[in-house]
Enzyme design. Sequence first.
Site, short mmCIF file in Angstrom:
data_model
loop_
_atom_site.label_atom_id
_atom_site.label_comp_id
_atom_site.label_asym_id
_atom_site.label_seq_id
_atom_site.Cartn_x
_atom_site.Cartn_y
_atom_site.Cartn_z
N GLU A 112 -3.41 5.11 20.09
CA GLU A 112 -3.12 4.39 18.85
C GLU A 112 -3.62 2.95 18.95
O GLU A 112 -4.22 2.42 18.01
CB GLU A 112 -1.62 4.41 18.54
CG GLU A 112 -1.29 3.73 17.22
CD GLU A 112 0.18 3.78 16.88
OE1 GLU A 112 0.48 4.06 15.71
OE2 GLU A 112 1.02 3.54 17.76
N ASN A 113 -3.41 2.31 20.09
CA ASN A 113 -3.86 0.93 20.27
C ASN A 113 -5.38 0.82 20.26
O ASN A 113 -5.93 -0.15 19.75
CB ASN A 113 -3.29 0.35 21.56
CG ASN A 113 -1.83 -0.02 21.42
OD1 ASN A 113 -1.33 -0.20 20.32
ND2 ASN A 113 -1.15 -0.11 22.54
N SER A 153 0.83 -1.20 0.00
CA SER A 153 0.00 0.00 0.00
C SER A 153 0.87 1.26 0.00
O SER A 153 0.58 2.23 -0.71
CB SER A 153 -0.93 -0.01 1.22
OG SER A 153 -1.66 1.18 1.28
N LEU A 185 0.36 7.97 4.03
CA LEU A 185 -0.78 8.86 4.23
C LEU A 185 -0.70 9.63 5.55
O LEU A 185 -1.19 10.75 5.64
CB LEU A 185 -2.08 8.06 4.18
CG LEU A 185 -2.35 7.32 2.87
CD1 LEU A 185 -3.65 6.53 2.97
CD2 LEU A 185 -2.40 8.29 1.71
N GLY A 227 3.40 4.74 15.30
CA GLY A 227 3.58 4.40 13.90
C GLY A 227 4.60 3.32 13.64
O GLY A 227 5.18 3.24 12.56
N GLU A 228 4.82 2.45 14.61
CA GLU A 228 5.84 1.40 14.45
C GLU A 228 5.54 0.51 13.26
O GLU A 228 6.44 0.19 12.49
CB GLU A 228 5.94 0.56 15.73
CG GLU A 228 7.00 -0.52 15.59
CD GLU A 228 7.14 -1.39 16.83
OE1 GLU A 228 7.87 -2.38 16.74
OE2 GLU A 228 6.53 -1.08 17.86
N ARG A 229 4.29 0.11 13.08
CA ARG A 229 3.95 -0.76 11.94
C ARG A 229 4.20 -0.05 10.61
O ARG A 229 4.72 -0.64 9.67
CB ARG A 229 2.49 -1.22 12.05
CG ARG A 229 2.27 -2.20 13.19
CD ARG A 229 0.81 -2.57 13.41
NE ARG A 229 0.19 -3.15 12.24
CZ ARG A 229 -0.83 -2.60 11.56
NH1 ARG A 229 -1.34 -1.46 11.95
NH2 ARG A 229 -1.34 -3.19 10.53
N ARG A 230 3.84 1.24 10.54
CA ARG A 230 4.09 2.00 9.31
C ARG A 230 5.58 2.12 9.03
O ARG A 230 6.02 2.03 7.88
CB ARG A 230 3.46 3.40 9.41
CG ARG A 230 1.98 3.40 9.05
CD ARG A 230 1.37 4.76 9.28
NE ARG A 230 1.12 4.86 10.72
CZ ARG A 230 1.13 5.97 11.41
NH1 ARG A 230 1.37 7.11 10.82
NH2 ARG A 230 0.90 5.97 12.69
#
Length: 175
Positions: free
Chosen positions: A67-68, A9, A16, A33-36
């Site tokens: 965030e969680n 993505s 984004l 934003g760790e996953r991003r």
Amino acid sequence: AELDSLASSLKEHQQLQPLLVRKMGERFHLICGERRLRATFRAGIPKFRAEVRDADDRMVAELAIIENLQRKDLNAIEKAMSFKRYLTEHQCTQDDLARRLKIDRSTIANMMRLRELPDVVTDASQREEITAGHAKALLSLGSVKEQVSYMRLIKEEGWSVRETEARVAEAVAEA
């Protein structure tokens, strides 16, 4: 698989939302934003946008909880554990946390109550063998033995949350 999907993505649509960071000495500390960030690296993208926030440790903990709460893949037990960790670390009340997060105190209280269930029930909820709604219904039962017994019936017979609530209400009324 989720990171691969997010990486694809990012390649197609770019980033984004910025990551949130705070300055600590000469370095930056990731707040949200760790996953991003991981997906950005996985996608081979050399740069990312980040917003620098002036945040103390307490604010960082609050932002992590927010965030969680917004993540769909985090279950109710994990959310309850993050609330408990925050309350312990910052020695505050559920009311304080609710005001700081701008959510209803009952949301925090209801999730925290899930921690009262026996491990076998919380484990089943975390493995998505039963839903958080099922788990909440089991809280009304008087004993651990009953909670475990009903949890097994939910799994074996495929009870809906409404059916579970009705059966638990009957059991409580008979007791």
